[in-house]
Design an enzyme around this catalytic site. Structure first.
Site: not given
Ligand code: NAP
Ligand code: GLV
Length: 309
Positions: A221, A269
């Protein structure tokens, strides 16, 4: 059994079709404000309004591995949260990390540059033993990545919260093991969940403990990384580069310095995507177990609410 689907930024029709095919006995529908009360919800980053309205829910089935977005919501304490366990993500994560490691270690960027100059240019082989790899997080994905890298004869270190044993991997754990783990590593791969304990863990202090010429791969993250500290360590030459798949703000804003930094590779991502068929199969299997009388606590992937993962 009533199941609602509430996944932001995801087309719902294929999910509804897949869930209905896998669970023909269940009533399955999309959440809209005022939707009928459901027993379970299949979710990705749902709005707080859904949780406030759906007071009969017994469990949320997250269509991703990371539950940080859910943990940031106001959830009833008795509401169970079940995260995705692998479901085709492990192999994607191994190939992504292995590619990033290979590209740096085998200096493929320099060869790509040489090709643009029509230049046939050998580079001296580097010693694999000079590039030990540390994997932060030895869970479902971290273990597979660590073992995948070990299969390519890298020295691999792993770090977890509690003690772990992983074949071919030197394991460290806890705050007391972190500095030794970092000092033994040159590549650093982050596969931690984002929790209050791990936010900002990739910072000036930790990254400067890596061996000189360190290389960061963050596939967990954006909140794990202090962006400016990475930029400073690259400028100082302590780090040689980074491959980043996750960011504080996604999409990464167009004026963010990471986009144009010559030593940083950015991907959107995408290192391990949710695969719809595998995900539906896993969630449907768990819902069938519940329909058959299983206790939610007996399912795999139930999140420990206090720990946050
Ligand atoms: P997981 O199975 O929950 O594993 C988490 C690992 O992190 C465990 O080994 C755990 O230690 C360790 N850990 C947690 N808190 C820690 C702490 N404070 N100190 C040290 N170690 C700590 O998670 P996973 O399925 O492997 O996934 C990891 C993360 O990858 C997800 O949470 C998600 O954020 C990210 N992810 C990203 C993508 C992408 O496309 N970029 C895709 C999927 C997942 P213990 O073993 O001791 O519990
Ligand atoms: C993706 O980032 C996930 O957590 O599954």
């Amino acid at each position: 059994m009533k199941i609602l689907n509430c996944q932001s930024d995801t087309k719902s029709e294929p999910w509804l079709q897949g869930l209905r095919a896998a669970l023909p006995e269940a009533e399955i529908y999309d959440w809209v404000p005022g939707a009928p009360q459901a027993d379970y919800a299949v979710v990705w980053a749902p709005p707080q309004q859904m949780l406030d309205e759906q007071t009969h829910l017994k469990a949320l089935f997250n269509t991703g591995a990371g539950v940080d977005k859910l943990m940031a919501l106001n959830l009833r304490p008795e509401l169970a949260v079940v995260r995705l366990e692998d479901a085709g993500m492990g192999v994607q994560m191994v190939e992504y990390v292995l590619y990033a490691v290979t590209r740096h270690f085998r200096e493929l960027g320099a060869y790509e540059q040489a090709q643009t100059e029509t230049r046939w240019a050998y580079r001296k082989p580097l010693r694999r033993s000079d590039f030990p790899i540390g994997v932060l997080g030895l869970g479902v994905l971290g273990q597979q990545v660590a073992q995948g890298l070990a299969a390519f004869q890298y020295t691999v270190n792993g770090w977890s919260r509690t003690p772990r044993t992983v074949d071919g991997v030197r394991c460290f754990h806890g705050a007391q093991g972190l500095n030794d783990f970092l000092a033994a590593s040159r590549f650093l791969v982050c596969l931690l969940p984002l929790t209050p304990d791990t936010a900002g863990l990739l910072n000036q202090d930790t990254l400067s403990r890596l061996q000189p010429g360190g290389y960061l791969i963050n596939v967990a993250r954006g909140g794990h990384l202090v962006d400016q500290d990475l930029l400073d360590l690259l400028a100082r030459g302590h780090l040689a580069g980074a491959t980043l798949d996750v960011f504080h703000t996604e999409p990464l804003p167009s004026d963010h310095p990471f986009w144009r930094h010559p030593q940083i590779t950015v991907t959107p991502h995408t290192s391990a995507r949710t695969l719809r068929d595998e995900t539906i199969a896993q969630i449907a299997g768990k819902l069938q177990a519940l329909a058959g009388g299983a206790d939610i606590a007996s399912l795999g992937g139930v999140v420990h609410r206090q720990r946050g993962y």
